[in-house]
Motif scaffolding. Structure first.
Motif, short mmCIF file in Angstrom:
data_model
loop_
_atom_site.label_atom_id
_atom_site.label_comp_id
_atom_site.label_asym_id
_atom_site.label_seq_id
_atom_site.Cartn_x
_atom_site.Cartn_y
_atom_site.Cartn_z
N GLU A 180 1.41 11.70 8.83
CA GLU A 180 0.23 11.73 9.68
C GLU A 180 0.44 12.48 10.96
OE1 GLU A 180 -1.31 8.24 10.92
OE2 GLU A 180 -2.22 7.78 9.01
N LEU A 219 -10.68 15.29 12.87
CA LEU A 219 -9.51 14.43 13.10
C LEU A 219 -9.52 13.27 12.11
CD1 LEU A 219 -7.29 14.57 15.16
CD2 LEU A 219 -8.56 13.02 16.58
N GLY A 220 -10.70 12.66 11.93
CA GLY A 220 -10.81 11.57 10.97
C GLY A 220 -10.48 12.02 9.57
N PHE A 251 -6.80 12.37 9.05
CA PHE A 251 -6.09 11.11 8.86
C PHE A 251 -6.34 10.52 7.48
CE2 PHE A 251 -5.71 10.87 13.54
CZ PHE A 251 -4.34 10.93 13.52
N ILE A 252 -7.59 10.59 7.01
CA ILE A 252 -7.88 10.00 5.70
C ILE A 252 -7.10 10.72 4.61
CG2 ILE A 252 -9.68 9.67 4.00
CD1 ILE A 252 -11.59 9.10 6.19
N ASN A 286 -3.36 10.23 4.79
CA ASN A 286 -2.95 8.91 4.34
C ASN A 286 -2.91 8.81 2.83
OD1 ASN A 286 -2.26 7.05 6.24
ND2 ASN A 286 -4.32 6.98 7.00
N ILE A 287 -3.94 9.35 2.16
CA ILE A 287 -3.96 9.26 0.70
C ILE A 287 -2.74 9.98 0.14
CG2 ILE A 287 -5.21 9.92 -1.36
CD1 ILE A 287 -7.78 9.57 0.24
N ALA A 300 0.05 10.66 1.77
CA ALA A 300 1.28 10.00 2.21
C ALA A 300 1.59 8.78 1.36
CB ALA A 300 1.15 9.59 3.67
N VAL A 302 -13.18 10.74 -2.08
CA VAL A 302 -13.33 10.01 -0.82
C VAL A 302 -13.95 10.91 0.25
CG1 VAL A 302 -12.10 8.82 1.01
CG2 VAL A 302 -11.48 8.42 -1.34
N PHE A 319 -17.36 10.75 2.60
CA PHE A 319 -17.21 10.98 4.03
C PHE A 319 -18.13 12.13 4.48
CE2 PHE A 319 -14.68 12.39 7.68
CZ PHE A 319 -14.43 11.18 8.26
N THR A 329 4.55 4.36 4.61
CA THR A 329 4.35 5.28 5.73
C THR A 329 4.21 4.55 7.04
OG1 THR A 329 1.99 5.19 5.49
CG2 THR A 329 3.09 6.91 4.29
N LEU A 354 -6.41 5.12 9.41
CA LEU A 354 -7.32 5.31 8.28
C LEU A 354 -8.59 4.50 8.49
CD1 LEU A 354 -7.57 6.28 5.25
CD2 LEU A 354 -6.91 3.98 4.74
N SER A 406 -10.69 5.91 11.21
CA SER A 406 -11.34 7.17 10.84
C SER A 406 -12.58 6.92 10.02
CB SER A 406 -10.38 8.04 10.02
OG SER A 406 -9.22 8.26 10.73
N THR A 423 -17.57 3.20 1.80
CA THR A 423 -16.50 4.19 1.84
C THR A 423 -15.14 3.53 1.62
OG1 THR A 423 -17.84 5.26 3.51
CG2 THR A 423 -15.68 6.18 3.13
N ILE A 455 -14.79 2.72 -2.05
CA ILE A 455 -14.50 3.89 -2.89
C ILE A 455 -13.06 4.34 -2.68
CG2 ILE A 455 -15.08 6.33 -3.19
CD1 ILE A 455 -17.98 5.46 -2.59
N PHE A 456 -12.62 4.33 -1.42
CA PHE A 456 -11.21 4.65 -1.14
C PHE A 456 -10.30 3.71 -1.92
CE2 PHE A 456 -7.44 3.50 1.28
CZ PHE A 456 -6.84 4.73 1.41
N TYR A 480 -11.84 5.42 19.85
CA TYR A 480 -11.40 5.46 18.45
C TYR A 480 -9.91 5.10 18.36
CZ TYR A 480 -9.52 8.54 14.67
OH TYR A 480 -8.82 9.09 13.65
#
Lengths: 254, 273
Positions: A48, A202-203, A206-207, A210-211, A213, A241, A245, B64, B72, B75, B99, B102-103, B172
């Motif tokens: 990240e 930025l979001g 990160f998403i 993360n997936i 990672a 995803v 988003f 991680t 996450l 976000s 969301t 679904i993730f 945030y």
């Protein structure tokens, strides 16, 4: 009123950008905690933070060039991310080689895939490589470039949609207009769209980081690593995803 | 069904379902009320719920580090919270939960992360982040006391505070930190839900205080000196929650540690004076 076609197309563009970020992430030489003790190949930090560091540099460049044509923004953001990543890898190598006295080495290949040097013999028994060898370095540069391109595509989409709606008040939007240059807009008018686009990018970083990672579980060497074969799974997950988003983002921007 | 790593803790102080049942209505009422001080302070149960979800999801080992799951959640949460503030708060909560689901569903389906009940945890995490961010953002940016049922009228005003002044990005991060930090700081062999959630009170107090400080700055920027009282109220309430959290954590740590001793002032060794 929101045009559903524009919403879906924007979400698709953002989803493709998410896949690019995922591909870029998996190419970075991620060393994690073992690399901090020079017992693994790569940089001594998590996925990240590495992606955020290089990606934010790209976003900064994209925001500075906001009124240029789309391909200039995308290319420059990718190059700035690659430069940032190169500097980080270079300094990490300087610290490892000159500070700790350890030669950079790969553990998973007998020879360096790029330079064909015999690097395996420098690996200390009980460790899985040290530093950032040439192949990892090039790999990381390419990865940061792709991730920067993905981030700037998101930035561009959200920024242009928000500018068209919030600043110019356009009713009809052609989706290809997001790649054309912006004329006749003063910098102070685009502060809100730029901040919104940077927050969204930025979001997204990160998403997707993360997936990816979670799939590579901390450490990856490069494209020759066995974990690289799992890329399609991560890419499909990222696509789905990020599509959701992207719909949310388009709802805000439009 | 075999769960590979780190068997989950046998008993918990509060049932997670109860936390969710309290957090969703309370925080949602706070957001709907449209009064900034109430909205900001009632983000507290949502943050505690999120911290509890982080605790459950991260106790299986992520590979991680714990902060990644907080980032996450924040976000997903920040985007769905903006949707909620633009249209209606319940839509934001639903979008965040969807969301997250679904993730969780696809990460679970492709065996990317091998955690039982990942769908439920991810849904809770995203919903909690979305609720908390809605409350805190409303606390920073909303002017006036009209209930926030349809946000379309006030969203352009709120966008000025959140984006032109740039307060969206620090809040945030603050929400992300207040959700992942409790588990990150207290993980270990003797980790206990009660203590972790007490740290969550502490960190959410910090986030609320920060929201109040941002509101002070925003009101000063647009010369609304008349409604400054409410911003000060948010700061005061945040500091009270924060201080309560600190003392509560200290009390519990003192009770549960083997011994607490005063080491004395370190002696001056050499040097000047």
């Amino acid at each position: 009123m929101i045009d559903p076609l524009i919403l879906i197309l924007a979400a698709l563009i953002i989803a493709v950008a998410g896949v690019l970020i995922s591909v870029g992430t998996i190419l970075l030489p991620i060393g994690g905690a073992p690399a901090a003790m020079a017992t693994a190949t790569g940089l001594a930090t998590g996925t990240e933070m590495m992606l955020a560091g290089s990606g934010i540099t790209g976003l900064l460049m994209a925001a500075a060039l906001y009124n240029q044509p789309g391909w200039i923004i995308i290319l420059n953001a990718g190059i700035s991310s690659a430069i940032m990543m190169s500097v980080v890898m270079l300094i990490a190598n300087v610290l490892i080689v000159l500070g700790k006295g350890i030669p950079p080495a790969l553990a998973m290949r007998d020879k360096d895939p790029i330079t064909k040097e015999d690097v395996k013999q420098y690996v200390t028994p009980g460790t899985v490589g040290h530093g950032v060898p040439t192949a990892c370095f090039l790999d990381g540069m390419v990865g940061a470039f792709i991730a920067g391109v993905g981030g700037s595509i998101t930035f561009l989409t959200v920024f242009k949609l928000a500018t068209f709606k919030m600043v110019l008040g356009k009713e009809q939007i052609n989706i290809l207009e997001i790649f054309s240059p912006l004329v006749g807009i003063a910098p102070h008018q685009v502060i809100i769209p730029i901040a919104l686009a940077v927050l969204v990018s930025l979001g997204l970083f990160f998403i997707n980081a993360n997936i990816t990672a979670y799939m590579i579980k901390g450490v990856i060497e490069g494209w020759w690593d066995p974990k690289f074969k799992d890329l399609p799974k991560a890419a499909i997950t990222c696509f789905i995803v990020t599509l959701v988003f992207g719909v949310l983002v388009s709802l805000i921007a439009l | 069904m075999v769960h590979s790593p780190a068997n989950p803790p046998p008993k918990v102080s509060i049932d997670p379902k109860k936390i969710a049942l309290v957090a969703v209505p309370v925080s949602l009422v706070g957001v709907y009320s449209g009064i900034p001080a109430i909205a900001a302070v009632l983000a507290l149960p949502a943050i505690i719920w999120g911290a509890d979800a982080v605790r459950r999801i991260a106790s299986y080992g992520l590979g991680t580090g714990v902060p990644s799951i907080g980032n996450l959640a924040a976000s997903i949460g920040v985007i769905s919270a903006l949707v909620g503030l633009k249209y209606t708060p319940a839509l934001g909560l639903a979008m965040g939960a969807a969301t997250g689901f679904i993730f969780g569903h696809f990460v679970d389906k492709f065996k990317i992360l091998n955690i039982p009940h990942l769908r439920r945890f991810a849904t809770e995490l995203a919903a909690a982040a979305s609720l908390a961010l809605m409350g805190l953002m409303e606390g920073i940016a909303k002017l006036g006391h009209a209930p926030l049922v349809l946000g379309t009228e006030v969203f352009s005003d709120m966008a000025v505070a959140l984006f032109a002044a740039g307060f969206a990005i620090p809040i945030y991060w603050a929400t992300s930190l207040s959700m992942f930090h409790p588990y990150n700081v207290s993980l270990g062999a003797a980790e206990r839900q009660g203590r972790t959630l007490r740290v969550a009170i502490n960190t959410s107090g910090m986030a609320i205080t920060l929201a109040g400080v941002f509101r002070l700055g925003y009101l000063a920027m647009i010369n609304q000196w008349g409604s400054m009282f409410e911003a000060v109220l948010i700061v005061i309430l945040g500091v009270i929650i924060w201080a309560y959290g600190v003392f509560e954590v200290f009390r519990v740590c003192k009770r549960e540690s083997a011994s607490v001793v005063w080491t004395g002032v370190p002696p001056r060794v050499g040097g000047s004076k």
